[in-house]
Design an enzyme around this catalytic site. Structure first.
Site, PDB file in Angstrom:
ATOM      1  N   THR A 112       0.842  -1.183   0.000  1.00 25.35           N
ATOM      2  CA  THR A 112       0.000   0.000   0.000  1.00 25.35           C
ATOM      3  C   THR A 112       0.876   1.230   0.000  1.00 25.35           C
ATOM      4  O   THR A 112       2.092   1.139  -0.035  1.00 25.35           O
ATOM      5  CB  THR A 112      -0.915   0.002   1.253  1.00 25.35           C
ATOM      6  OG1 THR A 112      -1.973   0.914   1.052  1.00 25.35           O
ATOM      7  CG2 THR A 112      -0.164   0.361   2.512  1.00 25.35           C
TER       8      THR A 112
ATOM      9  N   LYS B  37      -6.874   2.270   5.942  1.00 27.88           N
ATOM     10  CA  LYS B  37      -5.638   1.945   6.647  1.00 27.88           C
ATOM     11  C   LYS B  37      -5.142   3.086   7.524  1.00 27.88           C
ATOM     12  O   LYS B  37      -4.023   3.070   8.009  1.00 27.88           O
ATOM     13  CB  LYS B  37      -4.569   1.573   5.622  1.00 27.88           C
ATOM     14  CG  LYS B  37      -4.998   0.408   4.745  1.00 27.88           C
ATOM     15  CD  LYS B  37      -4.137   0.288   3.541  1.00 27.88           C
ATOM     16  CE  LYS B  37      -4.783  -0.638   2.535  1.00 27.88           C
ATOM     17  NZ  LYS B  37      -4.201  -0.537   1.221  1.00 27.88           N
TER      18      LYS B  37
ATOM     19  N   GLY C  53      -1.238   5.299  10.462  1.00 27.43           N
ATOM     20  CA  GLY C  53      -1.471   4.556   9.234  1.00 27.43           C
ATOM     21  C   GLY C  53      -0.517   3.389   9.187  1.00 27.43           C
ATOM     22  O   GLY C  53       0.552   3.434   9.803  1.00 27.43           O
TER      23      GLY C  53
ATOM     24  N   SER D  16       4.767   0.335  -0.344  1.00 26.38           N
ATOM     25  CA  SER D  16       5.414   0.104  -1.634  1.00 26.38           C
ATOM     26  C   SER D  16       5.503   1.356  -2.496  1.00 26.38           C
ATOM     27  O   SER D  16       6.433   1.513  -3.270  1.00 26.38           O
ATOM     28  CB  SER D  16       4.690  -0.999  -2.396  1.00 26.38           C
ATOM     29  OG  SER D  16       3.339  -0.669  -2.556  1.00 26.38           O
TER      30      SER D  16
END
Length: 182
Positions: free
Chosen positions: A12, A44, A56, A135
């Site tokens: 994410t 998230k 987060g 990522s």
């Protein structure tokens, strides 16, 4: 084919910014399992401690929920002293046999501080009040820094736009963006 590197969370993108007296953190909604998208609209980001802290996560969701629970306990124990809480969480995470196996990164912000906390015991406070994990973190970080420097957008809009740019580059990040502000 993407070559996976150790210690990088492929899951994410989470981006947090402190700018012009405002704090905003956002993330995309994509959940992947391997190379398959399992969900498009996951949240998230969450507010904690009477909505004074935004957190987060990037990584395994179950692992992140375990860390959120531990983080909340420490917030109560240390009366919301965020610097103390993140250091204590990182120590537990690194030393506890069970926690050491968790695969996640946390981005944590309040009105004064910004922290990245990892399972390797890292507690990092960025110099510029901008934090990005996951990522697509580096893409989001680059876009956010440029927008902070060269635009008049609100803090919330900078988070949103930087994450949208990231969603066009990173296959683990989608354009279902959720943003929280303090």
């Amino acid at each position: 084919m993407i070559e996976h590197q150790p210690n990088i969370i492929y899951s994410t993108t989470i981006l947090g910014i402190r700018h012009k007296g405002k704090v905003a953190m956002g993330g995309d909604g994509q959940v992947t399992m391997g190379n398959a998208v399992m969900k498009h609209k996951s949240k998230k980001i969450r507010k904690m401690h009477n909505d004074t802290i935004i957190t987060g996560f990037a990584g395994a969701a179950a692992d992140a929920f375990t860390l959120f629970e531990r983080f909340e306990q420490k917030l109560e124990r240390y009366s919301g002293n965020l610097a103390k809480v993140v250091v204590e969480l990182a120590k537990d995470w690194r030393m506890d046999r069970y926690l050491r196996r968790l695969e996640a990164l946390l981005a944590i912000m309040d009105k004064k501080s910004t922290f990245l906390v990892s399972g390797t015991g890292d507690v990092i406070e960025p110099d510029d009040g901008i934090i990005a994990i996951g990522s697509g973190g580096n893409y989001a970080l680059a876009a956010a820094r440029s927008l902070v420097k060269h635009s008049d957008l609100s803090t919330e809009k900078i988070v949103e736009e930087a994450l949208l740019v990231t969603s066009e580059i990173c296959i683990y990040t989608n354009n279902n963006i959720y943003v929280e502000t303090l």
